[in-house]
Design a protein around this motif. Structure first.
Motif, PDB file in Angstrom:
ATOM      1  N   VAL A 289       0.621 -30.464 -14.505  1.00 56.02           N
ATOM      2  CA  VAL A 289       1.277 -29.705 -13.430  1.00 56.02           C
ATOM      3  C   VAL A 289       1.082 -30.380 -12.070  1.00 56.02           C
ATOM      4  N   GLU A 290       2.162 -30.446 -11.316  1.00 53.51           N
ATOM      5  CA  GLU A 290       2.124 -30.966  -9.947  1.00 53.51           C
ATOM      6  C   GLU A 290       2.725 -29.924  -9.009  1.00 53.51           C
ATOM      7  N   VAL A 291       2.424 -30.097  -7.724  1.00 54.61           N
ATOM      8  CA  VAL A 291       2.920 -29.162  -6.703  1.00 54.61           C
ATOM      9  C   VAL A 291       3.945 -29.881  -5.826  1.00 54.61           C
ATOM     10  N   ALA A 292       4.997 -29.176  -5.434  1.00 50.58           N
ATOM     11  CA  ALA A 292       5.992 -29.758  -4.518  1.00 50.58           C
ATOM     12  C   ALA A 292       6.599 -28.658  -3.661  1.00 50.58           C
ATOM     13  N   PRO A 293       7.101 -29.026  -2.472  1.00 56.42           N
ATOM     14  CA  PRO A 293       7.843 -28.009  -1.717  1.00 56.42           C
ATOM     15  C   PRO A 293       9.215 -27.803  -2.360  1.00 56.42           C
ATOM     16  N   LYS A 374      -2.590 -29.071   1.304  1.00 58.95           N
ATOM     17  CA  LYS A 374      -2.000 -30.221   2.010  1.00 58.95           C
ATOM     18  C   LYS A 374      -0.535 -29.955   2.344  1.00 58.95           C
ATOM     19  N   GLY A 375       0.201 -29.446   1.350  1.00 52.13           N
ATOM     20  CA  GLY A 375       1.619 -29.143   1.553  1.00 52.13           C
ATOM     21  C   GLY A 375       1.805 -28.120   2.655  1.00 52.13           C
ATOM     22  N   MET A 376       0.903 -27.144   2.672  1.00 52.33           N
ATOM     23  CA  MET A 376       0.967 -26.078   3.671  1.00 52.33           C
ATOM     24  C   MET A 376       0.720 -26.645   5.075  1.00 52.33           C
ATOM     25  N   GLU A 377      -0.278 -27.534   5.157  1.00 56.75           N
ATOM     26  CA  GLU A 377      -0.613 -28.126   6.460  1.00 56.75           C
ATOM     27  C   GLU A 377       0.491 -29.073   6.954  1.00 56.75           C
ATOM     28  N   ALA A 378       1.199 -29.701   6.000  1.00 49.77           N
ATOM     29  CA  ALA A 378       2.256 -30.647   6.385  1.00 49.77           C
ATOM     30  C   ALA A 378       3.595 -29.960   6.646  1.00 49.77           C
TER      31      ALA A 378
END
Lengths: 425, 276
Positions: A289-293, A374-378
């Motif tokens: 599993v990976e995370v993406a916007p 990280k995604g949230m901060e970016a």
């Protein structure tokens, strides 16, 4: 004659029985005279991922304040039932000492009741500085702070790289055009592309709709109300997304089952789902599993990398007659929301919080949790989901209207009209 | 002629079989699901468990403290049933056998209670129980369950008592019975079927009730089995298989009660509906 005597004495027996029982109840609850007892009906019990650490924190606090303060947790794991009970408590003026709620719309109802304690005097700069910026945006009413924000939720895309590879796709699509192309490939490989659902509160599909609405209408879309054309356009795309899901999507109530069994390749959900992927996912799912916007909508006002984020749980305090008890409750709240304790819960459960804490090198942080952070901060901006941005009536109508949309009963325009009608009731 | 009879038989058997499958299938599925792992269940809900996970039942018993909750449910349900049957039969007797001013109005007002959804009564019952000082006690649930089901019980029992001939009471009076003897020695034994019918419904509703069990209690010591079932469902995670195991455990007494009294219930429902 004997029967008559029995009949006459029956109410008396019942009364004595009732008094005895209530007396027993009082005895059991009163404890030592000087000890302040704080009642906390909680959903972070039983099978909840935060349950074990939360229970330990309460135990530690009670030990540290032995003979002075005692926090008693009332276990109500069923969230629907929890909400019903809190609403009844507030309506009848028996607000619990501490309770939690998730939806800002519910919060506003509670704030207006006049039964919550004003926490403004206790919110000094030192305590406030431990929270993220803007954390208290929804916590105030009429210039007073009535709740302490606690858990934070983001709901990015979770996708299964193993299934993507099988279909010949590398990386998560950046636009909706690319997304539908990828979905076609997954479908051709015999894989249901993504989880969608209309059962229960339609959670996962509501998150897709939230992503679409802000991708099309931009971060200020909710300021224009449901008249913004983005809501109709988003409904059109959402309907198309239902062509790329499992056959049981209409009526499906379980958000994660298909994804955990690798029967769908994409799921929108939050950090609380990480624990389930680890525990319940098949064939070492966690490693795939990976995370993406979510993708960007070409021609839309939204920006790449947008995140859906919202305060998942806020803590409120019932109005107290006894100032000492109010101070004791705040003491516990400060303890529970201290960076050290929040870090413990976060690392153990994978959940995110609005309280800042430092992560040391040897801390075991979940990979997916880190990616989400990280995604949230970016993210260029973080916007609440649809249900948190509209009235409770619209949120409740959403799954019914969505079923109508997917089954062809409503056009996208009629779907939005249904929501508007619910809003005007 | 023979073919017609045969066809008729086959058709009725086919329809009955369909109903049997329709009724039994959910129950069988529930038992089957309670013996699976969560991954198996979510992956293919209709496949047989391999191997059967009897540990789900152990887990249900241990983690949700079902033994305590089970005994609480037994005490509360039986007490509420006994109290409801006593009060309802007394009320039904007076409303059925005595003509007095406002009698029909009182009966109609009482019966409207059947139509009121229980969730609408949450606030008044909660306030009442708090005022009585009974919050978080078993008695709170016993009294609430007794009261909530009174309209239905009175309706069923009165329907049955209406069919008892007046001559029986007259005979009892001639034999020297007073008001209470007449009620307990003549009316109650004859109305047994109706009372048992109402009591069974009362037991089933008390046993399966969740809303008030959650609303009127806060400590595990007084909670019921239905609260234990919800133990496995949290905000984001549900341990379905352990929950199903707990549900299977919880329906055993209901099935036993109904099986035990099914003849009385069926005849009670049919006899009470006809004046004789």
């Amino acid at each position: 004659m004997k029967k008559r005597t029995l009949l006459l004495t029956l109410p008396a027996i019942l009364l004595v029985f009732s008094i005895l029982l209530s007396a027993c109840g009082e005895n059991a609850n009163s404890g030592e005279a000087s000890e302040i007892e704080i009642k906390f009906p909680s959903i972070w019990v039983a099978k909840d991922s935060k349950a074990a650490t939360f229970a330990q924190i309460v135990r530690d606090f009670n030990e540290q304040n032995q003979g002075k303060i005692k926090v008693v947790v009332e276990e109500i794991p069923d969230y629907g039932a929890y909400k019903d009970k809190i609403r009844t408590n507030i309506t009848t003026g028996t607000t619990p000492d501490i309770f939690s709620f998730d939806n800002p719309a519910d919060g506003e109802f509670y704030y207006k009741s006049g039964n919550l304690a004003d926490l403004t005097p206790y919110l000094d700069e030192q305590w406030k500085s431990t929270f993220l910026d803007h954390a208290f945006d929804n916590a105030a009413y009429d210039g007073k702070v009535y709740s302490i924000p606690f858990e934070f939720g983001v709901t990015p895309v979770l996708y299964n790289t193993k299934l993507f590879k099988q279909a010949g796709i590398t990386g998560f699509p950046k636009t909706y055009t690319e997304l539908f192309a990828a979905y076609d490939k997954l479908k051709a490989a015999g894989i249901a592309p993504a989880t969608q659902m209309t059962g229960g509160d339609g959670w996962v599909s509501m998150l897709w709709y939230s992503q679409l609405v802000s991708a099309i209408g931009g971060p200020d879309v909710y300021k224009h109300g449901l008249d913004d054309p983005a809501f109709v356009q988003a409904a059109e795309v959402l309907k198309k997304l239902f062509d790329y899901t499992t056959g049981d999507a209409v009526g499906l109530d379980n958000a994660g089952g298909h994804f955990l069994n690798q029967q769908t390749a994409v799921l929108l959900n939050g950090p609380w789902f990480i624990g389930r992927i680890k525990k319940e996912g098949i064939d070492q799912l966690y490693d795939s599993v990976e995370v993406a916007p979510a993708p960007v909508y070409e021609g839309g006002k939204g920006q790449p990398g947008q995140y859906i984020g919202f305060t998942q749980a806020s803590l409120a305090v019932g109005k107290q007659k006894d100032k000492k008890k109010e101070e004791a409750i705040v003491k516990f709240l400060k303890y529970l929301t201290s960076p050290d304790n929040v870090k413990k819960i976060s690392l153990d459960s994978g959940s995110l919080f609005v309280i800042k804490y430092d992560v040391a090198k040897d801390d075991k942080v979940e990979r997916l949790q880190t990616e989400m952070k990280k995604g949230m901060e970016a993210a260029p901006y973080i916007i609440p989901h649809f249900r948190a941005s509209v009235s409770p009536a619209v949120g409740a109508e959403f799954p019914q209207a969505l079923s109508g949309l997917v089954l062809g009963k409503y056009t996208p325009e009629q779907f939005v009209e249904q929501l508007k009608q619910a809003d005007s009731k | 002629m023979k073919i017609n009879v045969l066809l008729e038989k086959m058709l009725s058997r086919a329809i009955l079989s369909l109903f049997l499958i329709y009724t039994l299938f959910p129950m069988l599925w529930l038992v089957m699901a309670s013996l699976k792992t969560n991954v198996e269940l979510l992956g293919d809900p209709f496949r047989f468990p391999a191997p059967p996970q009897f540990g789900n039942y152990v887990n249900a018993f241990k983690s949700a403290h079902l033994a305590l909750l089970f005994s609480n449910s037994v005490l509360i349900s039986f007490s509420a049933t006994a109290l409801n049957a006593l009060v309802a039969s007394m009320a039904a007797y007076v409303l059925s056998r005595y003509k007095f001013r406002f009698g029909p109005v009182i009966f109609s007002t009482l019966i409207t209670g059947i139509l009121v959804p229980v969730s609408a009564l949450m606030v008044p019952y909660f306030t009442l129980i708090r005022m009585l000082g009974l919050y978080d006690t078993k008695l709170a649930l016993i009294l609430t369950y007794t009261a909530v089901s009174l309209p239905l019980s009175v309706f069923i029992i009165k329907g049955f008592m209406d069919s008892i001939p007046g001559e029986l009471e007259e005979a009892a009076l001639l034999d020297g019975c007073d008001f209470y003897q007449k009620f307990f020695r003549v009316i109650v034994p004859i109305s047994r079927t109706g009372i048992v019918t109402a009591a069974t419904f009362q037991f089933l509703s008390s046993w399966n009730e969740f809303l008030y069990a959650m609303l009127l209690t806060s400590s595990e010591q007084v909670r019921t089995l239905q609260m234990g079932i919800r133990f496995f469902a949290s905000q984001f995670t549900t341990d379905f298989t352990s929950m199903f195991a707990a549900i299977v455990i919880s329906i055993i007494p209901s099935v036993a009660m109904y099986s035990l009294f099914q003849n009385q219930i069926i005849s009670g429902l049919t006899q009470g509906s006809v004046k004789g």
